[in-house]
Write an enzyme that holds these catalytic residues in place. Sequence first.
Site, PDB file in Angstrom:
ATOM      1  N   ALA A  95       2.316   6.250  -2.641  1.00  0.00           N
ATOM      2  CA  ALA A  95       3.408   7.206  -2.902  1.00  0.00           C
ATOM      3  C   ALA A  95       3.554   7.450  -4.401  1.00  0.00           C
ATOM      4  O   ALA A  95       3.803   8.580  -4.834  1.00  0.00           O
ATOM      5  CB  ALA A  95       4.720   6.683  -2.319  1.00  0.00           C
ATOM      6  N   GLN A 143       0.800  -1.218   0.000  1.00  0.00           N
ATOM      7  CA  GLN A 143       0.000   0.000   0.000  1.00  0.00           C
ATOM      8  C   GLN A 143       0.836   1.272   0.000  1.00  0.00           C
ATOM      9  O   GLN A 143       0.500   2.245  -0.694  1.00  0.00           O
ATOM     10  CB  GLN A 143      -1.000   0.004   1.166  1.00  0.00           C
ATOM     11  CG  GLN A 143      -0.396   0.067   2.552  1.00  0.00           C
ATOM     12  CD  GLN A 143       0.068  -1.277   3.082  1.00  0.00           C
ATOM     13  OE1 GLN A 143      -0.015  -2.301   2.428  1.00  0.00           O
ATOM     14  NE2 GLN A 143       0.572  -1.257   4.311  1.00  0.00           N
ATOM     15  N   ASP A 144       1.928   1.301   0.749  1.00  0.00           N
ATOM     16  CA  ASP A 144       2.740   2.524   0.830  1.00  0.00           C
ATOM     17  C   ASP A 144       3.374   2.872  -0.516  1.00  0.00           C
ATOM     18  O   ASP A 144       3.403   4.034  -0.917  1.00  0.00           O
ATOM     19  CB  ASP A 144       3.832   2.378   1.892  1.00  0.00           C
ATOM     20  CG  ASP A 144       3.266   2.329   3.308  1.00  0.00           C
ATOM     21  OD1 ASP A 144       2.080   2.653   3.486  1.00  0.00           O
ATOM     22  OD2 ASP A 144       4.023   1.973   4.228  1.00  0.00           O
ATOM     23  N   GLN A 145       3.872   1.862  -1.199  1.00  0.00           N
ATOM     24  CA  GLN A 145       4.514   2.111  -2.488  1.00  0.00           C
ATOM     25  C   GLN A 145       3.520   2.633  -3.511  1.00  0.00           C
ATOM     26  O   GLN A 145       3.830   3.548  -4.286  1.00  0.00           O
ATOM     27  CB  GLN A 145       5.172   0.820  -3.017  1.00  0.00           C
ATOM     28  CG  GLN A 145       6.270   0.278  -2.133  1.00  0.00           C
ATOM     29  CD  GLN A 145       5.755  -0.674  -1.068  1.00  0.00           C
ATOM     30  OE1 GLN A 145       4.588  -0.629  -0.667  1.00  0.00           O
ATOM     31  NE2 GLN A 145       6.621  -1.545  -0.595  1.00  0.00           N
ATOM     32  N   PHE A 146       2.313   2.076  -3.510  1.00  0.00           N
ATOM     33  CA  PHE A 146       1.327   2.487  -4.508  1.00  0.00           C
ATOM     34  C   PHE A 146       0.776   3.880  -4.229  1.00  0.00           C
ATOM     35  O   PHE A 146       0.617   4.680  -5.148  1.00  0.00           O
ATOM     36  CB  PHE A 146       0.205   1.447  -4.634  1.00  0.00           C
ATOM     37  CG  PHE A 146       0.554   0.369  -5.609  1.00  0.00           C
ATOM     38  CD1 PHE A 146       0.161   0.459  -6.941  1.00  0.00           C
ATOM     39  CD2 PHE A 146       1.320  -0.725  -5.225  1.00  0.00           C
ATOM     40  CE1 PHE A 146       0.510  -0.522  -7.864  1.00  0.00           C
ATOM     41  CE2 PHE A 146       1.681  -1.710  -6.138  1.00  0.00           C
ATOM     42  CZ  PHE A 146       1.274  -1.603  -7.461  1.00  0.00           C
TER      43      PHE A 146
END
Length: 198
Positions: A24, A19-22
């Site tokens: 961002a 979730q964090d990568q997407f």
Amino acid sequence: AEEACRIEIDIIGEPIGKQDQFIAAYGGFNFIEFHNNEDVYVDPIIFKKDIKKKLNEHLLLFYTGITRKANSILTEQSNKVTINRIVLSAMYQQAVNLREILIKGDKLHEVGELLHEAWELKKKMASKISNPEIDELYESARKAGAIGGKILGAGGGGFLLLYCPVSRKEHVRKALSKLHETAFEFEPQGSKIIYVEE
């Protein structure tokens, strides 16, 4: 986003989600669905600018000063996915509800209530997501007028996000005066290349 996931999860072996990568990479407000076959669907949440502004005005962000290594928390969560399936299902429904609240825009206070429910659920995911110090900070904020909130990221420390009526913000600030408040605004765009080597 996919390259970041490949590096962090496949190469480095971090026990994390995607979730964090997407978020961002995409920025803004999105409803992101992660499927068992590794597909990821990113649907922008379209809602009025004045609602976004009001939401920002009702949020406070504080740095707790508590540091932690997220790996042990995330590893425990990964090991308990089957046990936590009911909690994860409830969290998914909260995301659906939050999307509807933002689109309709007439019951923003429910964001605070959802944050509180989300925090109560999140604490069930692993034993070190909260601790007595975090619990005390959170309860102080609630007594001062915050409707709800949660520790961001894996938990165990870091930043505390709170939703409260504008009329109670100064009361919450006073209750958490030993913490550093961090001003923020929502970022509509995702990651950008800021330097290209000649």
